[in-house]
Motif scaffolding. Structure first.
Motif, short mmCIF file in Angstrom:
data_model
loop_
_atom_site.label_atom_id
_atom_site.label_comp_id
_atom_site.label_asym_id
_atom_site.label_seq_id
_atom_site.Cartn_x
_atom_site.Cartn_y
_atom_site.Cartn_z
N GLU A 168 -11.23 -32.88 -19.95
CA GLU A 168 -11.94 -31.68 -19.40
C GLU A 168 -13.20 -32.23 -20.52
O GLU A 168 -13.01 -32.96 -21.63
CB GLU A 168 -11.50 -30.53 -20.51
N PRO A 169 -14.32 -32.04 -20.23
CA PRO A 169 -16.07 -32.63 -21.07
C PRO A 169 -15.67 -32.28 -22.44
O PRO A 169 -14.78 -30.64 -22.30
CB PRO A 169 -16.60 -32.06 -19.90
N VAL A 170 -16.84 -32.32 -22.95
CA VAL A 170 -15.89 -32.23 -24.27
C VAL A 170 -18.27 -31.81 -24.75
O VAL A 170 -18.99 -33.34 -24.91
CB VAL A 170 -15.88 -33.33 -25.60
N GLU A 171 -17.86 -30.59 -25.40
CA GLU A 171 -19.08 -30.61 -26.78
C GLU A 171 -19.69 -31.19 -27.98
O GLU A 171 -18.77 -30.71 -28.03
CB GLU A 171 -19.48 -29.01 -26.24
N LEU A 172 -20.00 -31.76 -27.70
CA LEU A 172 -20.78 -32.20 -29.46
C LEU A 172 -21.61 -31.53 -29.50
O LEU A 172 -22.43 -31.38 -29.78
CB LEU A 172 -21.51 -33.63 -29.31
N ASP A 173 -20.44 -31.72 -30.67
CA ASP A 173 -21.73 -30.20 -31.89
C ASP A 173 -22.30 -30.89 -33.37
O ASP A 173 -23.71 -30.38 -33.91
CB ASP A 173 -20.97 -29.32 -32.65
N GLY A 174 -22.76 -32.08 -32.56
CA GLY A 174 -23.77 -32.45 -34.35
C GLY A 174 -23.67 -33.10 -35.80
O GLY A 174 -24.39 -32.72 -36.51
#
Length: 364
Positions: free
Chosen positions: A357-363
């Motif tokens: 699954e793709p992963v969001e980057l939260d900085g």
């Protein structure tokens, strides 16, 4: 060159960061080199020597014979890692260059920070994001400057690519493609007992060791950070058991820009970066390796222009920038916080490869 590109590409190798003339440097930054692998011996030490802003004075490695040989050959002071960490030779250097296996960066950087020394640390910063964060914190807490060894950022080819993108020559960037591959066990030596194949020391292989080049260079060229990543890794041969032999990953940037990257430690030698916009394509090929000349081309309206420029020694440029910024009391652009973004992105790509699954980057 008689084209709109001339304004940006004439004087191709200019150092747009330099304010101090090399001839005005009487006391270059004295550098202790930590780790004497092939890269340090064949590229870093010559690069330090070629730079007017730096000079190597101290060397160390866990291999005592290597220390003795390099110290004698270059008339340097050789010390043990324990002596380096304890500060026994601290009066002989102003800065520390760390080129050891990834999972050992923290201990040497922390020791340098405690001694009040500036640091140039190789990338990736460490073997995990958490250890990388501790490394950055050690320098921040000690108030010492930290630069990370993204040599592409001081290479004129990458800087001119960024200039053209900033000037809008490519129009709106639509997508980016990059590749980097090598036959690691042939190019870096046939010995399979090396740290890149140990996940505890390296944190990973293809993605950590060479995947960071396209990742960081694309960030630098676009002036943006990815907001979402996805990836796939695979390993086919026993020599790479426990680490990734090949990796493919996608970076999603603000504005809908996608970058697709492929890297391999067991494929024919190649390195290429291509940025495609609504008006032009900008191409670096070869792109990433320090031991080959970079190529630079612009394709616009069906016409390809290959730029002929004087090649520079990539590592000389990196150390010249490092020494210059210290002498000028100016900050580094590729600092610790900048490098942490890569660490979180790499970790997220591995997560995506594991989950599918793709992963969001939260900085973080």
């Amino acid at each position: 060159m008689t084209s709109p590109l001339a304004e940006y590409l004439d004087d191709f190798t200019r150092r747009d960061w330099q304010t101090i003339a090399p001839d005005d440097v009487d006391d270059p930054v004295r550098v202790a080199v930590v780790g004497l692998g092939w890269f340090a011996r064949e590229w870093a030490l010559p690069g330090i020597a070629r730079s007017a802003f730096t000079e190597a004075t101290v060397v160390t490695d866990i291999d005592n014979e290597a220390v003795a040989a390099v110290a004698a050959d270059r008339d340097l002071r050789g010390v043990t890692p324990e002596e380096l960490r304890d500060g026994a030779a601290a009066d002989g250097y102003d800065a520390v260059y760390v080129a050891t296996p990834n999972a050992t960066h923290l201990e040497y950087v922390a020791a340098a920070a405690e001694q009040g020394k500036a640091v140039l640390c190789e990338k990736p910063l460490e073997s995990t994001p958490e250890r990388a964060r501790d490394l950055v914190a050690a320098c921040e807490d000690a108030g010492v400057p930290l630069m990370v060894g993204y040599r592409m950022q001081t290479d004129p080819a990458a800087r001119r690519l960024r200039d053209l993108l900033d000037a809008g020559v490519a129009g709106d960037v639509v997508h980016v493609h990059a590749t980097m591959s090598q036959t690691m066990l042939g190019e870096l030596g046939s010995d399979h007992d090396q740290w890149r194949l140990d996940p505890e020391l390296s944190g990973g292989c293809a993605l950590m060791d060479i995947g960071i080049y396209p990742l960081n260079t694309i960030r630098f060229a676009l002036g943006a950070d990815p907001v979402r990543v996805s990836g796939r890794t695979r390993t086919e041969h026993d020599a790479f058991a426990g680490v990734d032999e090949h990796a493919t990953y996608r970076l999603e940037f603000p504005g809908g820009i996608d970058a697709t990257c492929t890297v391999s430690q067991n494929a024919q030698h190649a390195s290429r970066l291509e940025v495609t916009g609504t008006d032009a394509r900008l191409i670096l090929d070869p792109a990433f390796y320090e031991r080959e000349d970079r190529g630079f081309a612009v394709v616009r309206d069906g016409v390809r222009v290959d730029i002929d420029f004087e090649q520079v020694h990539q590592i000389e440029e990196e150390f010249a920038y490092f020494g210059h910024q210290l002498l000028a009391d100016e900050p580094f652009y590729p600092d610790g916080e900048h490098a942490l973004t890569d660490m979180w992105a790499l970790d997220a790509i591995y997560e995506s490869a594991s989950t599918g699954e793709p992963v969001e980057l939260d900085g973080e």
